[in-house]
Design a protein around this motif. Structure first.
Motif, PDB file in Angstrom:
ATOM      1  N   GLU A  91       0.818  -1.202   0.000  1.00  0.00           N
ATOM      2  CA  GLU A  91       0.000   0.000   0.000  1.00  0.00           C
ATOM      3  C   GLU A  91       0.859   1.264   0.000  1.00  0.00           C
ATOM      4  OE1 GLU A  91       0.556  -1.145   4.343  1.00  0.00           O
ATOM      5  OE2 GLU A  91       0.227  -2.135   2.418  1.00  0.00           O
ATOM      6  N   ASN A 140       3.562   0.521  -3.805  1.00  0.00           N
ATOM      7  CA  ASN A 140       2.943   0.413  -5.129  1.00  0.00           C
ATOM      8  C   ASN A 140       2.649   1.782  -5.725  1.00  0.00           C
ATOM      9  OD1 ASN A 140       2.994  -2.336  -5.444  1.00  0.00           O
ATOM     10  ND2 ASN A 140       0.952  -2.675  -4.620  1.00  0.00           N
ATOM     11  N   LEU A 141       2.192   2.694  -4.889  1.00  0.00           N
ATOM     12  CA  LEU A 141       1.901   4.032  -5.399  1.00  0.00           C
ATOM     13  C   LEU A 141       3.163   4.705  -5.905  1.00  0.00           C
ATOM     14  CD1 LEU A 141      -0.102   6.277  -5.853  1.00  0.00           C
ATOM     15  CD2 LEU A 141       0.247   7.025  -3.502  1.00  0.00           C
ATOM     16  N   TYR A 161      -1.517  -0.131 -10.584  1.00  0.00           N
ATOM     17  CA  TYR A 161      -2.810   0.411 -10.207  1.00  0.00           C
ATOM     18  C   TYR A 161      -3.849  -0.698 -10.030  1.00  0.00           C
ATOM     19  CZ  TYR A 161      -1.391   5.254 -10.985  1.00  0.00           C
ATOM     20  OH  TYR A 161      -0.780   6.490 -10.901  1.00  0.00           O
ATOM     21  N   LEU A 181      -3.477  -2.216  -6.743  1.00  0.00           N
ATOM     22  CA  LEU A 181      -4.040  -1.368  -5.690  1.00  0.00           C
ATOM     23  C   LEU A 181      -5.550  -1.564  -5.541  1.00  0.00           C
ATOM     24  CD1 LEU A 181      -2.128   1.978  -6.394  1.00  0.00           C
ATOM     25  CD2 LEU A 181      -1.803   0.474  -4.436  1.00  0.00           C
ATOM     26  N   ASP A 216      -6.969  -3.900  -2.547  1.00  0.00           N
ATOM     27  CA  ASP A 216      -6.966  -3.477  -1.152  1.00  0.00           C
ATOM     28  C   ASP A 216      -7.966  -2.334  -0.988  1.00  0.00           C
ATOM     29  OD1 ASP A 216      -6.491  -2.594   1.424  1.00  0.00           O
ATOM     30  OD2 ASP A 216      -4.316  -2.884   1.296  1.00  0.00           O
ATOM     31  N   ARG A 266      -8.124  -0.112   1.194  1.00  0.00           N
ATOM     32  CA  ARG A 266      -7.469   1.131   1.587  1.00  0.00           C
ATOM     33  C   ARG A 266      -6.903   1.882   0.398  1.00  0.00           C
ATOM     34  NH1 ARG A 266      -3.286  -1.318   5.761  1.00  0.00           N
ATOM     35  NH2 ARG A 266      -3.139  -2.736   3.980  1.00  0.00           N
ATOM     36  N   THR A 267      -6.539   1.172  -0.647  1.00  0.00           N
ATOM     37  CA  THR A 267      -5.912   1.809  -1.816  1.00  0.00           C
ATOM     38  C   THR A 267      -6.778   1.701  -3.068  1.00  0.00           C
ATOM     39  OG1 THR A 267      -4.739  -0.257  -2.329  1.00  0.00           O
ATOM     40  CG2 THR A 267      -3.612   1.338  -0.911  1.00  0.00           C
ATOM     41  N   GLN A 268      -8.015   1.256  -2.926  1.00  0.00           N
ATOM     42  CA  GLN A 268      -8.865   1.049  -4.098  1.00  0.00           C
ATOM     43  C   GLN A 268      -9.121   2.361  -4.839  1.00  0.00           C
ATOM     44  OE1 GLN A 268     -12.721  -0.597  -3.220  1.00  0.00           O
ATOM     45  NE2 GLN A 268     -12.928  -1.492  -5.249  1.00  0.00           N
ATOM     46  N   VAL A 303      -7.244   5.000  -4.981  1.00  0.00           N
ATOM     47  CA  VAL A 303      -6.025   5.416  -5.683  1.00  0.00           C
ATOM     48  C   VAL A 303      -5.872   4.636  -6.982  1.00  0.00           C
ATOM     49  CG1 VAL A 303      -3.528   5.599  -5.521  1.00  0.00           C
ATOM     50  CG2 VAL A 303      -4.925   6.030  -3.509  1.00  0.00           C
TER      51      VAL A 303
END
Length: 499
Positions: free
Chosen positions: A129, A132-133, A152, A155, A158, A160-162, A164
Protein backbone atom coordinates in the motif's frame (compact mmCIF):
# COMPACT_ATOMS: atom_id res chain seq x y z
CA UNK A 1 32.92 18.70 -5.23
CA UNK A 2 34.05 20.67 -2.15
CA UNK A 3 32.15 18.33 0.17
CA UNK A 4 33.83 15.27 -1.36
CA UNK A 5 37.26 16.90 -1.00
CA UNK A 6 36.47 17.74 2.63
CA UNK A 7 35.51 14.13 3.40
CA UNK A 8 38.73 12.84 1.85
CA UNK A 9 40.83 15.26 3.91
CA UNK A 10 38.89 14.30 7.06
CA UNK A 11 39.46 10.59 6.44
CA UNK A 12 43.22 11.03 5.88
CA UNK A 13 43.47 13.18 9.02
CA UNK A 14 41.65 10.54 11.11
CA UNK A 15 43.97 7.76 9.89
CA UNK A 16 47.00 9.90 10.67
CA UNK A 17 45.79 10.66 14.19
CA UNK A 18 45.04 6.98 14.88
CA UNK A 19 48.53 6.04 13.69
CA UNK A 20 50.14 8.64 15.90
CA UNK A 21 48.05 7.51 18.88
CA UNK A 22 49.00 3.88 18.39
CA UNK A 23 52.70 4.83 18.21
CA UNK A 24 52.41 6.90 21.36
CA UNK A 25 50.86 4.01 23.25
CA UNK A 26 53.62 1.63 22.14
CA UNK A 27 56.28 4.00 23.48
CA UNK A 28 54.54 4.77 26.76
CA UNK A 29 55.98 3.08 29.83
CA UNK A 30 53.80 1.67 32.58
CA UNK A 31 50.24 0.59 32.06
CA UNK A 32 46.90 0.05 33.81
CA UNK A 33 46.49 -1.95 37.01
CA UNK A 34 43.05 -3.40 37.81
CA UNK A 35 42.53 -4.92 41.31
CA UNK A 36 39.51 -7.15 41.98
CA UNK A 37 39.71 -8.46 45.54
CA UNK A 38 43.03 -10.26 45.89
CA UNK A 39 43.48 -10.48 42.14
CA UNK A 40 45.36 -7.88 40.12
CA UNK A 41 45.51 -7.32 36.34
CA UNK A 42 48.38 -5.34 34.87
CA UNK A 43 47.70 -4.20 31.29
CA UNK A 44 50.11 -2.47 29.03
CA UNK A 45 48.81 0.57 27.11
CA UNK A 46 48.05 -1.32 23.89
CA UNK A 47 46.40 -4.11 25.83
CA UNK A 48 44.28 -1.55 27.66
CA UNK A 49 43.03 -0.13 24.35
CA UNK A 50 42.14 -3.59 23.07
CA UNK A 51 40.37 -4.36 26.35
CA UNK A 52 38.36 -1.15 26.03
CA UNK A 53 37.25 -2.03 22.50
CA UNK A 54 36.25 -5.52 23.63
CA UNK A 55 34.29 -4.02 26.53
CA UNK A 56 32.31 -1.79 24.15
CA UNK A 57 31.56 -4.76 21.89
CA UNK A 58 30.47 -6.79 24.91
CA UNK A 59 28.11 -4.07 26.09
CA UNK A 60 26.62 -3.80 22.57
CA UNK A 61 26.07 -7.58 22.44
CA UNK A 62 24.53 -7.47 25.91
CA UNK A 63 22.03 -4.87 24.78
CA UNK A 64 21.07 -6.98 21.75
CA UNK A 65 20.66 -10.09 23.90
CA UNK A 66 18.61 -8.13 26.41
CA UNK A 67 16.29 -6.91 23.64
CA UNK A 68 15.89 -10.47 22.39
CA UNK A 69 15.05 -11.65 25.92
CA UNK A 70 12.43 -8.91 26.27
CA UNK A 71 10.91 -9.86 22.91
CA UNK A 72 10.80 -13.53 23.97
CA UNK A 73 9.06 -12.61 27.22
CA UNK A 74 6.45 -10.60 25.26
CA UNK A 75 5.94 -13.54 22.90
CA UNK A 76 5.37 -15.86 25.85
CA UNK A 77 2.83 -13.38 27.24
CA UNK A 78 0.77 -13.52 24.01
CA UNK A 79 2.37 -11.01 21.65
CA UNK A 80 2.73 -13.31 18.61
CA UNK A 81 4.68 -10.80 16.51
CA UNK A 82 7.11 -9.64 19.18
CA UNK A 83 10.05 -11.80 18.00
CA UNK A 84 9.40 -11.15 14.29
CA UNK A 85 9.25 -7.43 14.93
CA UNK A 86 12.56 -7.62 16.76
CA UNK A 87 14.32 -9.26 13.81
CA UNK A 88 12.50 -7.06 11.26
CA UNK A 89 13.48 -3.80 12.91
CA UNK A 90 16.61 -3.43 10.85
CA UNK A 91 14.81 -4.36 7.65
CA UNK A 92 12.14 -1.76 8.35
CA UNK A 93 14.75 0.89 8.89
CA UNK A 94 16.37 0.10 5.55
CA UNK A 95 12.98 -0.10 3.87
CA UNK A 96 11.78 3.28 5.12
CA UNK A 97 15.09 4.84 4.17
CA UNK A 98 14.66 3.48 0.63
CA UNK A 99 11.05 4.71 0.55
CA UNK A 100 12.06 8.21 1.63
CA UNK A 101 14.85 8.29 -0.95
CA UNK A 102 12.39 7.14 -3.62
CA UNK A 103 9.94 9.92 -2.79
CA UNK A 104 12.73 12.48 -2.96
CA UNK A 105 13.84 11.08 -6.33
CA UNK A 106 10.25 11.23 -7.60
CA UNK A 107 9.89 14.86 -6.53
CA UNK A 108 13.21 15.61 -8.24
CA UNK A 109 12.04 14.07 -11.53
CA UNK A 110 14.38 11.08 -11.36
CA UNK A 111 11.98 8.36 -12.43
CA UNK A 112 14.50 5.52 -12.81
CA UNK A 113 16.00 6.16 -9.37
CA UNK A 114 12.54 6.29 -7.83
CA UNK A 115 11.70 2.92 -9.45
CA UNK A 116 14.80 1.23 -8.02
CA UNK A 117 14.23 2.72 -4.55
CA UNK A 118 10.60 1.59 -4.61
CA UNK A 119 11.71 -1.94 -5.48
CA UNK A 120 14.22 -1.90 -2.61
CA UNK A 121 11.60 -0.57 -0.20
CA UNK A 122 9.17 -3.31 -1.18
CA UNK A 123 11.88 -5.93 -0.60
CA UNK A 124 12.45 -4.81 2.97
CA UNK A 125 9.00 -3.57 4.02
CA UNK A 126 6.49 -5.81 2.28
CA UNK A 127 4.02 -2.91 2.46
CA UNK A 128 2.45 -2.74 -1.01
CA UNK A 129 0.00 0.00 0.00
CA UNK A 130 3.04 2.26 0.41
CA UNK A 131 5.41 1.11 -2.29
CA UNK A 132 2.94 0.41 -5.13
CA UNK A 133 1.90 4.03 -5.40
CA UNK A 134 5.52 5.14 -5.58
CA UNK A 135 6.19 2.47 -8.22
CA UNK A 136 3.18 3.53 -10.31
CA UNK A 137 4.06 7.21 -10.28
CA UNK A 138 7.69 6.45 -11.09
CA UNK A 139 6.58 4.20 -13.97
CA UNK A 140 4.39 6.98 -15.37
CA UNK A 141 7.30 9.41 -15.10
CA UNK A 142 9.54 7.09 -17.10
CA UNK A 143 6.79 6.45 -19.68
CA UNK A 144 6.17 2.83 -18.71
CA UNK A 145 2.35 2.95 -18.83
CA UNK A 146 2.02 -0.83 -18.85
CA UNK A 147 3.90 -1.13 -15.55
CA UNK A 148 1.88 1.71 -14.04
CA UNK A 149 -1.37 0.06 -15.11
CA UNK A 150 -0.33 -3.24 -13.52
CA UNK A 151 0.46 -1.54 -10.23
CA UNK A 152 -2.81 0.41 -10.21
CA UNK A 153 -4.69 -2.86 -10.72
CA UNK A 154 -2.89 -4.34 -7.73
CA UNK A 155 -4.04 -1.37 -5.69
CA UNK A 156 -7.65 -2.24 -6.52
CA UNK A 157 -7.42 -5.40 -4.41
CA UNK A 158 -6.97 -3.48 -1.15
CA UNK A 159 -9.89 -1.42 0.17
CA UNK A 160 -7.47 1.13 1.59
CA UNK A 161 -5.91 1.81 -1.82
CA UNK A 162 -8.87 1.05 -4.10
CA UNK A 163 -9.65 4.73 -4.74
CA UNK A 164 -6.03 5.42 -5.68
CA UNK A 165 -6.06 2.53 -8.15
CA UNK A 166 -9.35 3.59 -9.76
CA UNK A 167 -8.18 7.19 -10.05
CA UNK A 168 -4.87 6.14 -11.59
CA UNK A 169 -6.50 3.96 -14.25
CA UNK A 170 -9.06 6.71 -14.92
CA UNK A 171 -6.29 9.19 -15.69
CA UNK A 172 -4.65 6.68 -18.02
CA UNK A 173 -7.91 6.22 -19.93
CA UNK A 174 -8.34 9.98 -20.21
CA UNK A 175 -4.84 10.27 -21.66
CA UNK A 176 -5.65 7.51 -24.16
CA UNK A 177 -8.90 9.24 -25.16
CA UNK A 178 -11.16 6.43 -23.93
CA UNK A 179 -13.71 8.74 -22.34
CA UNK A 180 -16.45 6.12 -21.98
CA UNK A 181 -14.31 3.88 -19.77
CA UNK A 182 -12.95 6.94 -17.99
CA UNK A 183 -16.48 8.07 -17.13
CA UNK A 184 -17.33 4.66 -15.62
CA UNK A 185 -14.15 4.79 -13.57
CA UNK A 186 -14.92 8.37 -12.51
CA UNK A 187 -18.35 7.25 -11.33
CA UNK A 188 -16.70 4.46 -9.32
CA UNK A 189 -14.16 6.87 -7.82
CA UNK A 190 -16.96 9.33 -7.01
CA UNK A 191 -18.88 6.56 -5.24
CA UNK A 192 -15.79 5.76 -3.15
CA UNK A 193 -14.97 9.38 -2.28
CA UNK A 194 -17.77 11.79 -3.15
CA UNK A 195 -15.95 14.68 -1.43
CA UNK A 196 -12.90 14.48 -3.71
CA UNK A 197 -12.94 17.73 -5.69
CA UNK A 198 -10.83 16.58 -8.63
CA UNK A 199 -12.99 13.50 -9.14
CA UNK A 200 -16.11 15.67 -9.06
CA UNK A 201 -14.73 17.97 -11.76
CA UNK A 202 -13.57 15.11 -13.99
CA UNK A 203 -16.90 13.30 -13.70
CA UNK A 204 -18.87 16.48 -14.36
CA UNK A 205 -16.85 17.23 -17.49
CA UNK A 206 -17.21 13.67 -18.82
CA UNK A 207 -20.96 13.61 -18.16
CA UNK A 208 -21.40 16.88 -20.00
CA UNK A 209 -19.29 15.61 -22.89
CA UNK A 210 -21.50 12.52 -23.17
CA UNK A 211 -24.74 14.53 -22.80
CA UNK A 212 -25.58 12.88 -19.49
CA UNK A 213 -27.22 16.06 -18.23
CA UNK A 214 -29.24 14.39 -15.50
CA UNK A 215 -26.13 12.76 -14.03
CA UNK A 216 -24.20 16.00 -14.37
CA UNK A 217 -26.84 17.83 -12.34
CA UNK A 218 -26.48 15.25 -9.54
CA UNK A 219 -22.70 15.67 -9.57
CA UNK A 220 -23.11 19.44 -9.48
CA UNK A 221 -25.43 19.04 -6.50
CA UNK A 222 -22.74 17.03 -4.72
CA UNK A 223 -20.22 19.84 -5.30
CA UNK A 224 -22.66 22.26 -3.66
CA UNK A 225 -23.40 19.86 -0.80
CA UNK A 226 -19.74 19.37 0.11
CA UNK A 227 -18.92 23.07 -0.11
CA UNK A 228 -16.81 22.96 -3.30
CA UNK A 229 -19.03 25.38 -5.24
CA UNK A 230 -20.59 28.76 -4.31
CA UNK A 231 -24.38 28.74 -4.36
CA UNK A 232 -24.71 31.43 -7.06
CA UNK A 233 -22.31 29.58 -9.37
CA UNK A 234 -24.23 26.36 -8.72
CA UNK A 235 -27.52 27.99 -9.75
CA UNK A 236 -26.02 29.30 -12.98
CA UNK A 237 -24.42 25.99 -13.96
CA UNK A 238 -27.47 24.03 -12.91
CA UNK A 239 -29.49 26.25 -15.26
CA UNK A 240 -27.06 25.49 -18.08
CA UNK A 241 -27.40 21.77 -17.43
CA UNK A 242 -31.19 22.02 -17.20
CA UNK A 243 -31.29 23.86 -20.53
CA UNK A 244 -29.06 21.22 -22.14
CA UNK A 245 -31.29 18.52 -20.68
CA UNK A 246 -34.33 20.26 -22.17
CA UNK A 247 -32.78 20.33 -25.63
CA UNK A 248 -31.87 16.67 -25.37
CA UNK A 249 -35.39 15.70 -24.29
CA UNK A 250 -36.85 17.83 -27.09
CA UNK A 251 -34.74 15.99 -29.65
CA UNK A 252 -36.13 12.74 -28.28
CA UNK A 253 -39.66 13.99 -28.96
CA UNK A 254 -40.80 14.47 -25.36
CA UNK A 255 -42.23 17.99 -25.65
CA UNK A 256 -43.85 18.13 -22.22
CA UNK A 257 -40.71 17.19 -20.31
CA UNK A 258 -38.64 19.53 -22.49
CA UNK A 259 -40.94 22.44 -21.68
CA UNK A 260 -40.69 21.74 -17.97
CA UNK A 261 -36.89 21.59 -18.15
CA UNK A 262 -36.72 24.82 -20.17
CA UNK A 263 -38.90 26.67 -17.67
CA UNK A 264 -36.79 25.27 -14.82
CA UNK A 265 -33.60 26.49 -16.52
CA UNK A 266 -35.06 29.97 -16.91
CA UNK A 267 -36.18 30.00 -13.27
CA UNK A 268 -32.68 29.12 -12.09
CA UNK A 269 -30.95 31.71 -14.25
CA UNK A 270 -33.25 34.36 -15.81
CA UNK A 271 -30.29 36.08 -17.51
CA UNK A 272 -29.29 32.95 -19.46
CA UNK A 273 -30.37 34.00 -22.95
CA UNK A 274 -30.91 30.53 -24.54
CA UNK A 275 -32.94 29.41 -21.53
CA UNK A 276 -35.14 32.51 -21.67
CA UNK A 277 -35.73 32.06 -25.41
CA UNK A 278 -36.59 28.38 -25.07
CA UNK A 279 -38.89 29.01 -22.10
CA UNK A 280 -40.65 31.83 -23.97
CA UNK A 281 -41.24 29.64 -27.03
CA UNK A 282 -42.59 26.98 -24.68
CA UNK A 283 -45.12 29.49 -23.34
CA UNK A 284 -45.99 30.60 -26.88
CA UNK A 285 -46.68 27.01 -27.94
CA UNK A 286 -48.94 26.48 -24.93
CA UNK A 287 -50.89 29.69 -25.56
CA UNK A 288 -49.41 31.79 -22.74
CA UNK A 289 -48.11 34.94 -24.48
CA UNK A 290 -48.12 37.02 -21.30
CA UNK A 291 -45.73 34.60 -19.60
CA UNK A 292 -43.52 34.62 -22.70
CA UNK A 293 -43.45 38.43 -22.68
CA UNK A 294 -42.51 38.56 -19.02
CA UNK A 295 -39.68 36.06 -19.46
CA UNK A 296 -38.21 37.87 -22.48
CA UNK A 297 -38.47 41.34 -20.95
CA UNK A 298 -36.64 40.14 -17.86
CA UNK A 299 -33.91 38.53 -19.98
CA UNK A 300 -33.59 41.66 -22.17
CA UNK A 301 -33.20 43.80 -19.06
CA UNK A 302 -30.30 41.59 -17.97
CA UNK A 303 -28.65 41.34 -21.41
CA UNK A 304 -30.10 42.51 -24.75
CA UNK A 305 -29.67 39.87 -27.44
CA UNK A 306 -30.98 39.38 -31.00
CA UNK A 307 -32.42 35.96 -30.12
CA UNK A 308 -34.60 37.57 -27.45
CA UNK A 309 -35.96 40.05 -30.01
CA UNK A 310 -36.63 37.22 -32.48
CA UNK A 311 -38.57 35.25 -29.85
CA UNK A 312 -40.47 38.41 -28.87
CA UNK A 313 -41.53 38.85 -32.50
CA UNK A 314 -42.87 35.28 -32.55
CA UNK A 315 -45.42 36.12 -29.85
CA UNK A 316 -47.52 38.00 -32.46
CA UNK A 317 -46.18 36.89 -35.86
CA UNK A 318 -48.83 38.55 -38.10
CA UNK A 319 -48.79 42.13 -36.81
CA UNK A 320 -48.02 45.14 -38.99
CA UNK A 321 -44.72 47.03 -38.67
CA UNK A 322 -46.48 49.89 -36.87
CA UNK A 323 -48.12 47.53 -34.41
CA UNK A 324 -44.81 45.74 -33.85
CA UNK A 325 -43.04 49.01 -33.12
CA UNK A 326 -45.60 49.78 -30.42
CA UNK A 327 -45.50 46.32 -28.87
CA UNK A 328 -41.70 46.23 -28.86
CA UNK A 329 -41.61 49.22 -26.55
CA UNK A 330 -41.89 46.68 -23.72
CA UNK A 331 -38.33 45.71 -24.66
CA UNK A 332 -36.83 48.91 -26.01
CA UNK A 333 -37.71 50.98 -22.95
CA UNK A 334 -35.14 48.91 -21.06
CA UNK A 335 -31.42 49.37 -21.66
CA UNK A 336 -32.17 52.12 -24.18
CA UNK A 337 -28.51 53.09 -24.44
CA UNK A 338 -27.32 49.58 -25.26
CA UNK A 339 -26.16 49.12 -28.89
CA UNK A 340 -28.46 46.11 -29.32
CA UNK A 341 -31.50 48.14 -28.21
CA UNK A 342 -30.57 50.99 -30.54
CA UNK A 343 -30.15 48.69 -33.54
CA UNK A 344 -33.44 46.93 -32.75
CA UNK A 345 -35.26 50.29 -32.71
CA UNK A 346 -33.55 51.20 -35.97
CA UNK A 347 -34.77 47.98 -37.63
CA UNK A 348 -38.31 48.50 -36.41
CA UNK A 349 -38.42 52.09 -37.70
CA UNK A 350 -36.94 51.05 -41.05
CA UNK A 351 -39.67 48.43 -41.34
CA UNK A 352 -42.22 51.20 -40.63
CA UNK A 353 -40.45 53.41 -43.23
CA UNK A 354 -39.81 56.10 -40.62
CA UNK A 355 -36.21 56.75 -41.65
CA UNK A 356 -35.80 59.90 -39.58
CA UNK A 357 -36.67 57.99 -36.41
CA UNK A 358 -34.41 55.15 -37.53
CA UNK A 359 -31.47 57.55 -37.97
CA UNK A 360 -32.15 59.08 -34.55
CA UNK A 361 -32.23 55.64 -32.93
CA UNK A 362 -29.00 54.55 -34.62
CA UNK A 363 -27.24 57.82 -33.78
CA UNK A 364 -23.44 57.71 -33.95
CA UNK A 365 -23.23 53.94 -33.49
CA UNK A 366 -21.68 53.30 -36.96
CA UNK A 367 -18.81 55.64 -36.03
CA UNK A 368 -18.38 54.82 -32.34
CA UNK A 369 -18.94 51.05 -32.54
CA UNK A 370 -18.86 50.19 -36.24
CA UNK A 371 -20.11 46.70 -37.07
CA UNK A 372 -21.49 44.97 -40.14
CA UNK A 373 -25.02 45.24 -38.80
CA UNK A 374 -24.80 48.92 -37.80
CA UNK A 375 -23.32 49.95 -41.16
CA UNK A 376 -25.87 47.90 -43.06
CA UNK A 377 -28.67 49.61 -41.15
CA UNK A 378 -27.15 53.00 -41.98
CA UNK A 379 -27.04 51.99 -45.64
CA UNK A 380 -30.72 51.03 -45.44
CA UNK A 381 -31.55 54.42 -43.95
CA UNK A 382 -29.59 56.22 -46.70
CA UNK A 383 -31.36 54.15 -49.34
CA UNK A 384 -34.76 54.86 -47.80
CA UNK A 385 -34.06 58.59 -47.74
CA UNK A 386 -33.18 58.56 -51.45
CA UNK A 387 -29.38 58.47 -51.43
CA UNK A 388 -27.63 57.41 -54.64
CA UNK A 389 -26.25 53.93 -55.23
CA UNK A 390 -22.64 55.12 -54.81
CA UNK A 391 -23.30 56.24 -51.22
CA UNK A 392 -25.05 52.98 -50.39
CA UNK A 393 -22.24 50.94 -51.96
CA UNK A 394 -19.65 52.87 -49.94
CA UNK A 395 -21.44 52.03 -46.69
CA UNK A 396 -21.77 48.37 -47.66
CA UNK A 397 -18.09 48.33 -48.56
CA UNK A 398 -17.29 49.52 -45.04
CA UNK A 399 -19.53 46.80 -43.69
CA UNK A 400 -17.49 44.14 -45.53
CA UNK A 401 -14.38 44.85 -43.45
CA UNK A 402 -16.14 45.90 -40.24
CA UNK A 403 -16.33 43.69 -37.13
CA UNK A 404 -19.33 41.42 -36.92
CA UNK A 405 -20.19 42.66 -33.44
CA UNK A 406 -20.92 40.54 -30.36
CA UNK A 407 -20.92 36.78 -30.79
CA UNK A 408 -20.79 33.72 -28.56
CA UNK A 409 -17.10 33.62 -27.64
CA UNK A 410 -15.34 31.22 -25.28
CA UNK A 411 -13.71 33.15 -22.46
CA UNK A 412 -10.99 30.50 -22.16
CA UNK A 413 -9.79 30.03 -25.75
CA UNK A 414 -11.64 32.81 -27.68
CA UNK A 415 -13.24 30.25 -29.99
CA UNK A 416 -16.24 31.82 -31.80
CA UNK A 417 -19.49 29.84 -31.97
CA UNK A 418 -22.38 30.40 -34.35
CA UNK A 419 -24.83 29.47 -31.57
CA UNK A 420 -24.68 29.01 -27.82
CA UNK A 421 -23.55 25.62 -26.55
CA UNK A 422 -22.90 24.43 -22.98
CA UNK A 423 -19.44 23.14 -23.93
CA UNK A 424 -16.88 25.03 -25.99
CA UNK A 425 -16.05 23.35 -29.30
CA UNK A 426 -12.45 24.52 -29.00
CA UNK A 427 -11.28 23.78 -25.47
CA UNK A 428 -14.28 21.73 -24.22
CA UNK A 429 -14.71 24.13 -21.32
CA UNK A 430 -18.06 24.01 -19.54
CA UNK A 431 -20.19 27.18 -19.37
CA UNK A 432 -17.43 29.37 -20.79
CA UNK A 433 -19.35 31.13 -23.60
CA UNK A 434 -20.10 34.84 -23.30
CA UNK A 435 -21.89 37.24 -25.63
CA UNK A 436 -19.15 39.72 -26.50
CA UNK A 437 -17.12 41.02 -29.46
CA UNK A 438 -14.88 38.38 -30.97
CA UNK A 439 -11.11 38.87 -31.41
CA UNK A 440 -10.24 40.88 -34.49
CA UNK A 441 -8.61 37.93 -36.24
CA UNK A 442 -11.82 35.90 -35.89
CA UNK A 443 -14.57 38.32 -36.74
CA UNK A 444 -13.03 40.20 -39.69
CA UNK A 445 -14.12 39.04 -43.13
CA UNK A 446 -11.25 37.49 -45.03
CA UNK A 447 -10.44 39.29 -48.29
CA UNK A 448 -12.70 42.23 -47.52
CA UNK A 449 -10.03 44.89 -48.01
CA UNK A 450 -9.16 43.55 -51.47
CA UNK A 451 -12.82 43.78 -52.55
CA UNK A 452 -13.26 47.37 -51.34
CA UNK A 453 -12.27 49.21 -54.58
CA UNK A 454 -14.31 46.81 -56.68
CA UNK A 455 -17.46 47.36 -54.60
CA UNK A 456 -17.19 51.15 -54.42
CA UNK A 457 -16.25 51.73 -58.01
CA UNK A 458 -18.12 48.94 -59.78
CA UNK A 459 -20.81 49.77 -62.36
CA UNK A 460 -22.37 46.31 -62.33
CA UNK A 461 -25.74 45.50 -60.91
CA UNK A 462 -26.02 46.41 -57.26
CA UNK A 463 -27.01 42.86 -56.43
CA UNK A 464 -23.31 41.96 -56.67
CA UNK A 465 -22.65 44.01 -53.53
CA UNK A 466 -25.31 42.13 -51.66
CA UNK A 467 -23.73 38.82 -52.72
CA UNK A 468 -20.39 39.96 -51.37
CA UNK A 469 -22.04 40.32 -47.98
CA UNK A 470 -23.24 36.69 -48.12
CA UNK A 471 -27.04 37.02 -48.03
CA UNK A 472 -27.40 33.24 -48.04
CA UNK A 473 -26.15 32.85 -44.48
CA UNK A 474 -29.70 33.16 -43.12
CA UNK A 475 -28.94 36.11 -40.85
CA UNK A 476 -31.16 39.17 -40.72
CA UNK A 477 -28.18 41.38 -41.53
CA UNK A 478 -27.81 39.70 -44.90
CA UNK A 479 -31.56 40.01 -45.62
CA UNK A 480 -31.51 43.69 -44.77
CA UNK A 481 -28.43 44.20 -46.95
CA UNK A 482 -30.22 42.71 -49.92
CA UNK A 483 -33.28 44.86 -49.25
CA UNK A 484 -31.15 48.01 -48.93
CA UNK A 485 -30.16 47.75 -52.57
CA UNK A 486 -33.58 46.58 -53.85
CA UNK A 487 -36.13 48.35 -51.63
CA UNK A 488 -38.84 48.15 -54.28
CA UNK A 489 -39.04 44.36 -53.86
CA UNK A 490 -39.63 44.52 -50.11
CA UNK A 491 -42.99 45.42 -48.62
CA UNK A 492 -43.88 46.20 -45.04
CA UNK A 493 -45.47 42.81 -44.58
CA UNK A 494 -42.24 41.07 -45.69
CA UNK A 495 -40.05 42.80 -43.13
CA UNK A 496 -37.97 40.20 -41.28
CA UNK A 497 -38.40 39.72 -37.57
CA UNK A 498 -35.72 41.33 -35.36
CA UNK A 499 -33.08 38.74 -34.53
Amino acid sequence: MLWSLFKIILFVTAIALLTLGAGFLMETEGGIRIAVGSTEFNLEPLQAVIAGVLLVVAIWLAIIVLGLVVAFIRFVNGDETAISRYFDRSRERKGYEALAEGMIALASGEGSTAMSKASRAEKYLNRPELTNLLTAQAAEMTGDKRKAGEVYRRLLKDERTQFVGVRGIMKQKLTEGDTETAMKLAQKAFALKPRHTETQDVLLGLQARHNDWSGARKTLGAKLKYGDLPRDVHKRRDAVLALSEAKGVLNEGNDIKAREAAIEANRLSPDLVPAAVMAARTYIETGKPRYATRVLVKAWTAQPHPDIAAAFAEIVPDETPAERLVRFRALTKHRDGDPETRMLLTELNIASEDYAAARAALGDLPDVLPSQRALTLLAAIERGEGADDQTVRALLARAVTAPRGPQWVCENCNHVHAAWTPICDGCEGFDTLAWKPAPETDHAMQGGAEMLPMIVGADEDVDDSAELLDPDDGSEDAVLEAEVLEPETASASDTPKPQ
